[in-house]
Design a protein around this motif. Structure first.
Motif, mmCIF file in Angstrom:
data_model
loop_
_atom_site.group_PDB
_atom_site.id
_atom_site.type_symbol
_atom_site.label_atom_id
_atom_site.label_comp_id
_atom_site.label_asym_id
_atom_site.label_seq_id
_atom_site.Cartn_x
_atom_site.Cartn_y
_atom_site.Cartn_z
ATOM 1 N N MET A 34 0.751 -1.273 -0.172
ATOM 2 C CA MET A 34 0.025 -0.041 0.067
ATOM 3 C C MET A 34 0.793 1.169 0.024
ATOM 4 O O MET A 34 0.648 2.124 -0.818
ATOM 5 C CB MET A 34 -0.954 0.002 1.235
ATOM 6 N N VAL A 35 1.946 1.198 0.895
ATOM 7 C CA VAL A 35 2.685 2.407 0.909
ATOM 8 C C VAL A 35 3.346 2.506 -0.350
ATOM 9 O O VAL A 35 3.669 3.665 -0.928
ATOM 10 C CB VAL A 35 3.732 2.251 2.072
ATOM 11 N N SER A 36 4.030 1.364 -0.940
ATOM 12 C CA SER A 36 4.710 1.521 -2.187
ATOM 13 C C SER A 36 3.955 2.104 -3.283
ATOM 14 O O SER A 36 4.334 2.875 -4.076
ATOM 15 C CB SER A 36 5.238 0.344 -2.577
ATOM 16 N N LEU A 37 2.766 1.462 -3.454
ATOM 17 C CA LEU A 37 1.680 1.943 -4.501
ATOM 18 C C LEU A 37 1.238 3.285 -4.259
ATOM 19 O O LEU A 37 1.541 4.272 -5.433
ATOM 20 C CB LEU A 37 0.431 1.052 -4.575
ATOM 21 N N LEU A 38 1.035 3.642 -3.043
ATOM 22 C CA LEU A 38 0.360 5.227 -2.976
ATOM 23 C C LEU A 38 1.370 6.149 -3.030
ATOM 24 O O LEU A 38 1.436 7.294 -3.243
ATOM 25 C CB LEU A 38 -0.386 5.485 -1.565
ATOM 26 N N ALA A 39 2.960 5.714 -2.803
ATOM 27 C CA ALA A 39 3.765 6.495 -3.262
ATOM 28 C C ALA A 39 4.354 6.745 -4.489
ATOM 29 O O ALA A 39 4.916 7.723 -4.911
ATOM 30 C CB ALA A 39 5.329 6.083 -2.159
ATOM 31 N N ALA A 40 3.873 5.803 -5.296
ATOM 32 C CA ALA A 40 4.023 5.952 -6.918
ATOM 33 C C ALA A 40 2.941 6.574 -7.657
ATOM 34 O O ALA A 40 2.888 7.021 -8.745
ATOM 35 C CB ALA A 40 4.438 4.547 -7.323
ATOM 36 N N GLN A 41 1.734 6.530 -7.197
ATOM 37 C CA GLN A 41 0.439 6.982 -7.959
ATOM 38 C C GLN A 41 -0.789 7.357 -7.067
ATOM 39 O O GLN A 41 -0.482 7.365 -5.673
ATOM 40 C CB GLN A 41 -0.105 5.570 -8.577
ATOM 41 N N ASP A 42 -1.607 7.937 -7.529
ATOM 42 C CA ASP A 42 -2.730 8.598 -6.644
ATOM 43 C C ASP A 42 -3.680 7.721 -5.994
ATOM 44 O O ASP A 42 -4.547 8.232 -5.355
ATOM 45 C CB ASP A 42 -3.190 9.989 -7.428
ATOM 46 N N ALA A 43 -3.943 6.352 -6.511
ATOM 47 C CA ALA A 43 -4.857 5.564 -6.109
ATOM 48 C C ALA A 43 -4.296 4.022 -5.781
ATOM 49 O O ALA A 43 -3.349 3.958 -6.655
ATOM 50 C CB ALA A 43 -6.225 5.469 -6.953
ATOM 51 N N LEU A 44 -4.915 3.492 -5.118
ATOM 52 C CA LEU A 44 -4.408 2.053 -5.010
ATOM 53 C C LEU A 44 -4.947 0.941 -5.940
ATOM 54 O O LEU A 44 -4.205 0.147 -6.299
ATOM 55 C CB LEU A 44 -4.938 1.437 -3.575
ATOM 56 N N ARG A 45 -6.126 1.089 -6.248
ATOM 57 C CA ARG A 45 -6.780 -0.132 -7.260
ATOM 58 C C ARG A 45 -8.074 0.552 -7.763
ATOM 59 O O ARG A 45 -8.619 1.478 -7.438
ATOM 60 C CB ARG A 45 -6.850 -1.116 -6.460
ATOM 61 N N ASP A 46 -8.661 -0.224 -8.881
ATOM 62 C CA ASP A 46 -10.003 -0.035 -9.349
ATOM 63 C C ASP A 46 -11.050 -0.328 -8.310
ATOM 64 O O ASP A 46 -10.790 -1.275 -7.685
ATOM 65 C CB ASP A 46 -10.229 -0.795 -10.595
ATOM 66 N N CYS A 47 -12.022 0.236 -8.409
ATOM 67 C CA CYS A 47 -13.092 -0.218 -7.607
ATOM 68 C C CYS A 47 -13.934 -1.332 -8.322
ATOM 69 O O CYS A 47 -13.853 -1.172 -9.518
ATOM 70 C CB CYS A 47 -14.127 0.835 -7.303
ATOM 71 N N GLU A 48 -14.304 -2.273 -7.559
ATOM 72 C CA GLU A 48 -15.156 -3.440 -8.234
ATOM 73 C C GLU A 48 -16.717 -3.321 -8.404
ATOM 74 O O GLU A 48 -17.288 -3.877 -9.070
ATOM 75 C CB GLU A 48 -14.839 -4.733 -7.506
ATOM 76 N N PHE A 49 -16.918 -1.860 -7.992
ATOM 77 C CA PHE A 49 -18.440 -1.499 -8.058
ATOM 78 C C PHE A 49 -18.925 -0.590 -9.034
ATOM 79 O O PHE A 49 -19.869 -0.525 -9.367
ATOM 80 C CB PHE A 49 -18.925 -1.192 -6.376
ATOM 81 N N ASP A 50 -17.712 0.169 -9.522
ATOM 82 C CA ASP A 50 -18.061 1.176 -10.283
ATOM 83 C C ASP A 50 -16.828 1.608 -11.024
ATOM 84 O O ASP A 50 -15.843 0.841 -10.983
ATOM 85 C CB ASP A 50 -18.638 2.365 -9.683
ATOM 86 N N ALA A 51 -16.739 2.616 -11.605
ATOM 87 C CA ALA A 51 -15.707 3.131 -12.504
ATOM 88 C C ALA A 51 -14.426 3.954 -11.758
ATOM 89 O O ALA A 51 -13.405 4.257 -12.282
ATOM 90 C CB ALA A 51 -15.916 3.880 -14.027
ATOM 91 N N GLY A 52 -14.904 3.904 -10.438
ATOM 92 C CA GLY A 52 -13.965 4.895 -9.786
ATOM 93 C C GLY A 52 -12.500 3.973 -9.036
ATOM 94 O O GLY A 52 -12.334 2.842 -9.417
#
Length: 106
Positions: A34-52
């Motif tokens: 989580m720290v590595s991903l959010l230090a590299a980009q603005d979001a962690l992952r795609d939402c499985e319920f909508d396009a967010g």
């Protein structure tokens, strides 16, 4: 791409490469995914319920908001899994090749 987390006063920890959605970035020894991903980009992952996009919530493995995938299809909790050299992580539904992303609707 703008990062959600910004490292301040970081010194002394070795870094290594990980791949996020086909893009190579740096993680630091002791980082969770989580720290590595959010230090590299603005979001962690795609939402499985909508396009967010999602950014995690509880930071301790209880809320189920931080699931990501390895390139091999293994599902991981980003908030409790340590980043490791050479990891290849997928955070985008379109990059999973179909069938990996949980869906509650069609």
């Amino acid at each position: 791409m703008k990062a959600r987390f910004v490292r301040v006063a970081e010194a002394g920890r070795p870094t290594f490469d990980i791949e996020i959605d086909g893009r190579v970035t740096q993680a630091a020894e002791g980082d969770t995914l989580m720290v590595s991903l959010l230090a590299a980009q603005d979001a962690l992952r795609d939402c499985e319920f909508d396009a967010g996009r999602r950014a995690g919530f509880c930071l301790m493995g209880a809320c189920q908001d931080c699931w990501v995938w390895t390139a091999q299809g293994e599902r991981l909790r980003a908030c409790t899994t340590l980043a490791a050299p050479g990891m290849s992580i997928i955070t985008r539904d379109a990059l999973t090749g179909g069938g990996l992303w949980p869906r509650t609707r069609n």
